[in-house]
Scaffold this motif. Sequence first.
Motif, PDB file in Angstrom:
ATOM      1  N   VAL A 105       0.858  -1.189   0.000  1.00 52.08           N
ATOM      2  CA  VAL A 105       0.000   0.000   0.000  1.00 52.08           C
ATOM      3  C   VAL A 105       0.889   1.232   0.000  1.00 52.08           C
ATOM      4  CG1 VAL A 105      -1.919  -1.117   1.172  1.00 52.08           C
ATOM      5  CG2 VAL A 105      -0.151   0.006   2.523  1.00 52.08           C
ATOM      6  N   GLY A 106       0.392   2.335  -0.569  1.00 54.15           N
ATOM      7  CA  GLY A 106       1.166   3.568  -0.591  1.00 54.15           C
ATOM      8  C   GLY A 106       0.315   4.724  -1.057  1.00 54.15           C
ATOM      9  N   GLY A 107       0.857   5.910  -0.905  1.00 59.63           N
ATOM     10  CA  GLY A 107       0.120   7.079  -1.339  1.00 59.63           C
ATOM     11  C   GLY A 107       0.937   8.351  -1.210  1.00 59.63           C
ATOM     12  N   THR A 108       0.387   9.429  -1.780  1.00 63.92           N
ATOM     13  CA  THR A 108       1.016  10.742  -1.721  1.00 63.92           C
ATOM     14  C   THR A 108      -0.042  11.800  -1.410  1.00 63.92           C
ATOM     15  OG1 THR A 108       0.675  11.177  -4.088  1.00 63.92           O
ATOM     16  CG2 THR A 108       2.728  10.085  -3.454  1.00 63.92           C
ATOM     17  N   ARG A 109       0.391  12.871  -0.758  1.00 62.08           N
ATOM     18  CA  ARG A 109      -0.439  14.062  -0.538  1.00 62.08           C
ATOM     19  C   ARG A 109       0.397  15.274  -0.905  1.00 62.08           C
ATOM     20  NH1 ARG A 109      -3.481  17.949  -0.539  1.00 62.08           N
ATOM     21  NH2 ARG A 109      -5.106  18.379   1.017  1.00 62.08           N
ATOM     22  N   LEU A 110      -0.138  16.104  -1.795  1.00 58.65           N
ATOM     23  CA  LEU A 110       0.611  17.232  -2.350  1.00 58.65           C
ATOM     24  C   LEU A 110      -0.157  18.529  -2.162  1.00 58.65           C
ATOM     25  CD1 LEU A 110       3.044  18.209  -4.172  1.00 58.65           C
ATOM     26  CD2 LEU A 110       1.497  17.856  -6.127  1.00 58.65           C
ATOM     27  N   LYS A 142      -4.464  16.245  -5.707  1.00 55.71           N
ATOM     28  CA  LYS A 142      -3.888  16.558  -4.408  1.00 55.71           C
ATOM     29  C   LYS A 142      -3.434  15.300  -3.675  1.00 55.71           C
ATOM     30  CE  LYS A 142      -6.506  20.834  -3.665  1.00 55.71           C
ATOM     31  NZ  LYS A 142      -7.494  21.533  -2.798  1.00 55.71           N
ATOM     32  N   TRP A 143      -4.055  14.185  -4.001  1.00 57.15           N
ATOM     33  CA  TRP A 143      -3.688  12.954  -3.308  1.00 57.15           C
ATOM     34  C   TRP A 143      -3.878  11.752  -4.229  1.00 57.15           C
ATOM     35  CZ3 TRP A 143      -7.909   9.881  -3.420  1.00 57.15           C
ATOM     36  CH2 TRP A 143      -9.173  10.509  -3.479  1.00 57.15           C
ATOM     37  N   GLN A 144      -3.149  10.715  -3.922  1.00 60.91           N
ATOM     38  CA  GLN A 144      -3.276   9.428  -4.602  1.00 60.91           C
ATOM     39  C   GLN A 144      -3.085   8.313  -3.584  1.00 60.91           C
ATOM     40  OE1 GLN A 144      -1.719   9.255  -9.004  1.00 60.91           O
ATOM     41  NE2 GLN A 144      -0.089  10.035  -7.713  1.00 60.91           N
ATOM     42  N   LEU A 145      -3.824   7.234  -3.755  1.00 57.35           N
ATOM     43  CA  LEU A 145      -3.655   6.030  -2.947  1.00 57.35           C
ATOM     44  C   LEU A 145      -3.528   4.843  -3.888  1.00 57.35           C
ATOM     45  CD1 LEU A 145      -6.384   6.616  -0.186  1.00 57.35           C
ATOM     46  CD2 LEU A 145      -3.911   6.975   0.019  1.00 57.35           C
TER      47      LEU A 145
END
Length: 621
Positions: free
Chosen positions: A503-508, A532-535
Amino acid sequence: MAVAHVPLIAAAMPMVAGATETPNLQALSIEELAQVPVRSASKRDEPLSTAPTSLYVITGEDVLNSGATSLPELLRLAPNLDVQQVDASQYAITARGFNGTETANKLLVLMDGRSIYTPLQSQVFWNLHSPLVQDLQQIEVISGPGGTLYGPNAVNGVVNITSRDAHDTLGTLVRGTGGAYERTAGARYGTALGSLGAIRVYGDYHDREALPTGTGFAGDDAFRGWQVGFRGDVVSESDHLTLQGDWFRNKAESVTGDGNRGFNLLGRWQHTLSTDTSVELQAYYDKFRRDFILVRDSLETIDVEAQMNVTKGIHNLVAGAGLRTTRDKFINNLNIFQLDPTSKRLWIGNAFVQDRIDLGRGISVIPGIKVERSTFTGWQALPSVRLAWQASNRDLWWSAISRAIRTPSRIDRGLSAPPLLTPATNFKTEKLVALEAGYRGQPTAFATLSVTAFHNWYEDIRTTESSLGGVLPIQLSNGIKGRSWGIEGWSTVQLASNWRLTVGGTRLWKDFSVRKGRTDLANLAAIGDDPKWQLKAGTDLDLGRKVQLSVDGRWSGAIETAPRIPSYVEASGRIGWTVTDAVELFVQGRNLLHATHLESNDLNQGQRPQRSIVAGSRLRF
């Protein structure tokens, strides 16, 4: 997952031919996964657990489990990348923002040490590269600046794609897939050359139907073509010699005669002088031509570089130098936009040094700098300092401050369209200062974890301005400044001996504006279109000894710039049945949750990716 063969690491075990060509979760434990050899973080081989940077590894086993038949679809596995499919053949891919067909210009991509980032337009043309994915050893994805080691344009990230040693691909492999919207075929033959050498030859064919119309113009974006190539390796106790090359041709259906063609040839020599010292020499030639809608552009690149690695006492030093020359040509018979001049040769020279200094008690400081001079942009300096604390064998804490730049492309400085647009001969480099801090480790024996926080300050981002105070002509300039910050992370968990979850993700966050007293007629278009975000989540499950199941899902936030694209959830999957050691049958699908959906809001090219289900087989003998 399977251990990749890395001859220069004593701990890496050579692979039996074909051993990594059938998925098997038992091949690599969580502890071994944390020690996978990587090279991108310091340009020298080291375990992933000691690399003080935000780095995600797509292993060769991940490639097989995914069922992907193209590089961009493989890169969807990396949680620190934003991958947007634009049409049937082209993608926009970036790290930490600035995505879009024209703004994804801050990600440097290397294939076996050969840069595929084009300085003509500051981007990667993904449809020019179709390797046989079964031959890939691994893909290392760094999010964050890499200018100290890799030079300009490694601003927000570096993708390092490496293929397998020819010794690991002996024998014959044949692969084919077929479905309603896509057909692919590939074959490879590898053989030994005496006691030290091996060589393989391969071919890859793809045929992809046009996508439904999206935000761009309606048209036939169907795409088909082939790529063939070879790789030979000779390995002795102290030397590793590699020679490889590719030749490709693609056909697009938009206009009769449109398509791409090109070839490359690369040689590399690695020599171990002692247990503490090694040297590497590499040279390559690369040439391609693209024809699309009455436009032709081409690029020729010659690159030579040398590198030395030295371990002495508390120092682990890597240093090198390189020389590159490029010649481009741009001919536009579609409209009034032209390059001035239409063709130009550039020379670029560089030198770099980086040292990892062991201060004791698990603490290391890593200073480095790269200096580059170009006939186009003059001198540039790209320094960085990293601090790493190996708190235990399972825990690494690190921080870094770095400077990176994107050099002007030929289009930035030379594009003209009188009386509308005048060349921007004084267009500056775009600049970044980045601050990062992160953790990588094994919080338990069954899980790995990587988390990074970052804050980026940008200067001199591209604007479109009036050159005469509100009247024509307009001119490209450097009027945007701003910052972005965020967090990214991922974890791999062994839920059972036959079941693994990632699992992983980003918040920008982004905050950009035009400098006081300046204007931008493009309304900040140069900062890109980013969710703004990805999962992301993926699971691999061995259903007994003969059946493997892989499922990958992604959830992307909305793109708010017009035309707005709402958030979406998508998934891909693959189920494979190993009939015998020589025969595997599989069914795989992409975009399984929707018949079509939007990913790119490009007004010229953006189309709608669609559900695709194919059946295939892989034969080995």
